[in-house]
Design a protein around this motif. Structure first.
Motif, PDB file in Angstrom:
ATOM      1  N   THR A 107      44.528  17.427 -14.669  1.00 39.38           N
ATOM      2  CA  THR A 107      44.251  17.339 -16.104  1.00 39.38           C
ATOM      3  C   THR A 107      45.451  17.783 -16.937  1.00 39.38           C
ATOM      4  OG1 THR A 107      41.914  17.779 -15.680  1.00 39.38           O
ATOM      5  CG2 THR A 107      42.675  18.038 -17.937  1.00 39.38           C
ATOM      6  N   MET A 108      46.055  18.931 -16.590  1.00 38.90           N
ATOM      7  CA  MET A 108      47.125  19.494 -17.417  1.00 38.90           C
ATOM      8  C   MET A 108      48.501  18.912 -17.094  1.00 38.90           C
ATOM      9  SD  MET A 108      45.186  21.251 -19.222  1.00 38.90           S
ATOM     10  CE  MET A 108      46.476  21.887 -20.286  1.00 38.90           C
ATOM     11  N   ASP A 109      48.805  18.737 -15.795  1.00 37.84           N
ATOM     12  CA  ASP A 109      50.160  18.302 -15.424  1.00 37.84           C
ATOM     13  C   ASP A 109      50.317  16.788 -15.387  1.00 37.84           C
ATOM     14  OD1 ASP A 109      51.051  20.869 -15.233  1.00 37.84           O
ATOM     15  OD2 ASP A 109      50.794  21.039 -13.066  1.00 37.84           O
ATOM     16  N   VAL A 110      49.205  16.070 -15.283  1.00 34.03           N
ATOM     17  CA  VAL A 110      49.300  14.605 -15.229  1.00 34.03           C
ATOM     18  C   VAL A 110      48.702  13.981 -16.492  1.00 34.03           C
ATOM     19  CG1 VAL A 110      48.644  12.520 -13.965  1.00 34.03           C
ATOM     20  CG2 VAL A 110      49.222  14.605 -12.702  1.00 34.03           C
ATOM     21  N   ILE A 160      56.485  14.903  -9.847  1.00 36.25           N
ATOM     22  CA  ILE A 160      56.205  14.525  -8.459  1.00 36.25           C
ATOM     23  C   ILE A 160      55.508  15.665  -7.727  1.00 36.25           C
ATOM     24  CG2 ILE A 160      57.242  13.918  -6.237  1.00 36.25           C
ATOM     25  CD1 ILE A 160      59.474  12.510  -7.833  1.00 36.25           C
ATOM     26  N   LEU A 161      55.981  16.893  -7.981  1.00 35.58           N
ATOM     27  CA  LEU A 161      55.382  18.049  -7.321  1.00 35.58           C
ATOM     28  C   LEU A 161      53.930  18.261  -7.753  1.00 35.58           C
ATOM     29  CD1 LEU A 161      58.068  20.889  -7.089  1.00 35.58           C
ATOM     30  CD2 LEU A 161      56.799  19.796  -5.240  1.00 35.58           C
ATOM     31  N   THR A 178      51.049  18.497  -5.126  1.00 28.89           N
ATOM     32  CA  THR A 178      50.088  19.598  -5.112  1.00 28.89           C
ATOM     33  C   THR A 178      48.660  19.071  -5.028  1.00 28.89           C
ATOM     34  OG1 THR A 178      51.590  20.967  -6.428  1.00 28.89           O
ATOM     35  CG2 THR A 178      49.283  21.640  -6.348  1.00 28.89           C
ATOM     36  N   ILE A 179      48.393  17.987  -5.739  1.00 28.94           N
ATOM     37  CA  ILE A 179      47.055  17.375  -5.710  1.00 28.94           C
ATOM     38  C   ILE A 179      46.711  16.919  -4.291  1.00 28.94           C
ATOM     39  CG2 ILE A 179      45.726  15.349  -6.454  1.00 28.94           C
ATOM     40  CD1 ILE A 179      47.168  15.632  -9.182  1.00 28.94           C
ATOM     41  N   PHE A 214      50.001  11.338 -20.314  1.00 28.98           N
ATOM     42  CA  PHE A 214      49.260  10.271 -20.979  1.00 28.98           C
ATOM     43  C   PHE A 214      48.692  10.669 -22.348  1.00 28.98           C
ATOM     44  CE2 PHE A 214      48.825   9.474 -16.350  1.00 28.98           C
ATOM     45  CZ  PHE A 214      49.499   8.252 -16.295  1.00 28.98           C
ATOM     46  N   GLN A 215      48.105  11.843 -22.465  1.00 28.79           N
ATOM     47  CA  GLN A 215      47.448  12.234 -23.710  1.00 28.79           C
ATOM     48  C   GLN A 215      47.848  13.650 -24.123  1.00 28.79           C
ATOM     49  OE1 GLN A 215      45.543  10.417 -25.706  1.00 28.79           O
ATOM     50  NE2 GLN A 215      45.483   8.600 -24.423  1.00 28.79           N
TER      51      GLN A 215
END
Length: 530
Positions: A349-352, A126-127, A131-132, A357-358
């Motif tokens: 890219t890294m946290d989501v 969530i954080l 942050t985004i 997903f990948q």
């Protein structure tokens, strides 16, 4: 007064030459340091000294956008905006003695990671999204908004085109020099920014006739840090209660600000670095607010207070020097925009994408997603910036602080209770981060766009935005306590954080903070005696 008409060909030539040289230097540094530097870029090898930490934190906070905003509010209300610089020392102190030892003791790279250790993966996820949103609103869009105003003043362009021009320049920087352009030129930007501001203050005071003459030529309330409770702009109650909510979030929980402390050699170096930052914040007022007050005396008929800084530059500086000032401002703005886009791309890219997903995505795929996110983020930020530009009745400084005031409460609540109250639960923290954020942003949207206060009317629908921020904080604080106490899950998440062996505050750190507290008390007494 049209600033565009005050500029000569030489000024524009200096701007162009400066940007070309800056990009060239960045590209050269990038090629020279290409090998083996990626890991140290993100981690800094936990090697930062107190001097690096102090300058980095102060430089991140004091960019061209805040410079323009501070001069604007100095023009209209005087030194009262100095509270946003000087009152900050209490919350930088809180970072140094409460949060920094816990962050460094947990050996984390990011604050979402820290809260993940406290509440679990769901909170960390969530954080990441929080942050985004924060980057889009507080760093990218607000910087673009201030930059758009600057480009408007220099090139006489509409806001939407000014924003696109800034983004295109930022893309040019990225293609020519990449992230290294930002890393190796930020120090140059800040040094030049300080030098320019010192010269502007010196020349301005000479033109006014000295500091005593400046004081006598301005209203007495221009020199009070605390204004009466019925003041329309910044009543003392609103500042006293509302700024702490913003201060805790900005100085103690915002990744961009705390990153330098996370890279400290030791807890002591981190605490000394924070102390150095607090000392540097003292010079914000003479360097960035005072030019606005001098502009009020020299050019009292200014139609737009947001043009105060550039008016001082164009009227007091010779041809060529004007161009250098604008080049520094534009380049520093572009660096902030580049950094924001890069941070946005990295977090998503890294946290989501990778984590959720990948997880087995190839490096090529990760880079491609990062590029797509950068483009999408830039497009979204254009629309947010234009929405901010449509806010009526507030100057640039108030726009900045009001937007930040509605972002701050959820994070301040979750981090304060997460660190200081053992009974706070993951469900409560997640509820505040999700529903508390929606509540806070909804109030902000209603306040700024849907039902704004009429600046011409004596009757106000809303209280001051700082008081609103405080009220939202109180509601969310009560909510996290109630939800935590009612949360009876049989297997609550067990925190992996251990605060039992925290490093004690060194004597040198105690002395420096004690001296700073005394200096700040003297400043507040002096600037409330007018």
């Amino acid at each position: 007064m049209n600033i565009y008409d005050q500029l000569d060909f030489l000024d524009f030539a200096v701007v162009g030459l400066y940007l070309v040289v800056l990009v060239g230097l960045g590209a050269w540094f990038s090629l020279r340091n290409k090998r083996g530097d990626d890991e140290n870029y993100f981690l800094a090898g936990n090697s930062l000294s107190w001097k690096s930490i102090g300058f980095n934190m102060w430089g991140t906070n004091v960019g061209p956008s805040m410079l323009i905003a501070n001069a604007s509010i100095g023009y209209t209300t005087g030194i009262v905006a100095g509270n946003f610089s000087w009152y900050a020392f209490i919350f930088i102190f809180l970072l140094a003695v409460v949060f920094a030892p816990r962050y460094l003791g947990a050996r984390v790279q990011t604050l979402p990671e820290f809260m993940g250790k406290r509440f679990g993966n769901s909170t960390q996820n969530i954080l990441a999204w929080y942050t985004i949103v924060t980057i889009l609103l507080s760093w990218l869009s607000l910087t673009l908004f201030a930059g758009g105003i600057l480009i408007q003043q220099i090139l006489n362009l509409p806001m939407w085109l000014s924003v696109i021009v800034l983004l295109l320049i930022a893309a040019f920087f990225t293609l020519a020099g990449g992230l290294k352009t930002i890393v190796y030129t930020n120090v140059i930007q800040m040094v030049l920014l300080i030098v320019v501001s010192v010269i502007l203050m010196w020349v301005g005071l000479d033109r006014v006739g000295g500091f005593n003459q400046l004081v006598s030529d301005t209203p007495s309330n221009y020199w009070n840090l605390f204004l009466p409770s019925d003041d329309a702009n910044y009543p003392w109650v609103a500042i006293l209660l509302g700024y702490p909510i913003m201060g805790v979030w900005f100085w103690c929980t915002d990744q961009s600000m705390v990153q330098s402390v996370l890279g400290a050699k030791s807890v002591k170096e981190g605490q000394l670095g924070a102390n150095f930052t607090a000392w540097l914040k003292i010079i914000d007022v003479p360097l960035f607010i005072l030019p606005g007050i001098m502009c009020f005396v020299l050019f009292p008929a200014l139609e737009n207070p947001d043009a105060a800084y550039m008016t001082m530059v164009t009227e007091l500086f010779p041809t060529g020097m004007k161009g250098l000032v604008m080049a520094v401002l534009i380049a520093a703005l572009v660096s902030t925009i580049d950094s924001s886009l890069n941070a946005l791309s990295t977090v998503f890219t890294m946290d989501v994408y990778v984590k959720k997903f990948q997880p087995k995505a190839s490096q090529k795929k990760i880079v491609k997603v990062g590029h797509i996110v950068t483009v999408v983020g830039a497009i979204i930020s254009i629309f947010i910036t234009l929405a901010i530009d449509s806010i009526k009745g507030l100057n640039l400084f108030d726009v900045f602080q009001s937007v930040l005031g509605f972002i701050a409460p959820p994070m301040s609540v979750v981090f304060l209770f997460g660190v200081l109250w053992k009974k706070a639960t993951a469900r409560a923290a997640n509820s505040i981060l999700v529903f508390g954020t929606l509540f806070s942003l909804t109030v902000g949207i209603l306040y700024l766009w849907v039902f704004p206060n009429d600046p011409e009317s004596a009757v106000k629908i809303w209280p001051h935005f700082l008081l609103l921020s405080f009220f939202i904080f109180v509601i969310l604080a009560l909510a996290i306590v109630v939800i935590s106490l009612l949360d009876k899950r049989s297997e609550p998440f067990k925190s992996t954080l251990d605060f039992s062996g925290l490093t004690k505050v060194a004597p040198k750190v105690k002395v420096l903070w004690a001296v700073l507290f005394m200096v700040m008390i003297v400043l507040y007494i002096y600037f409330n005696g007018h």
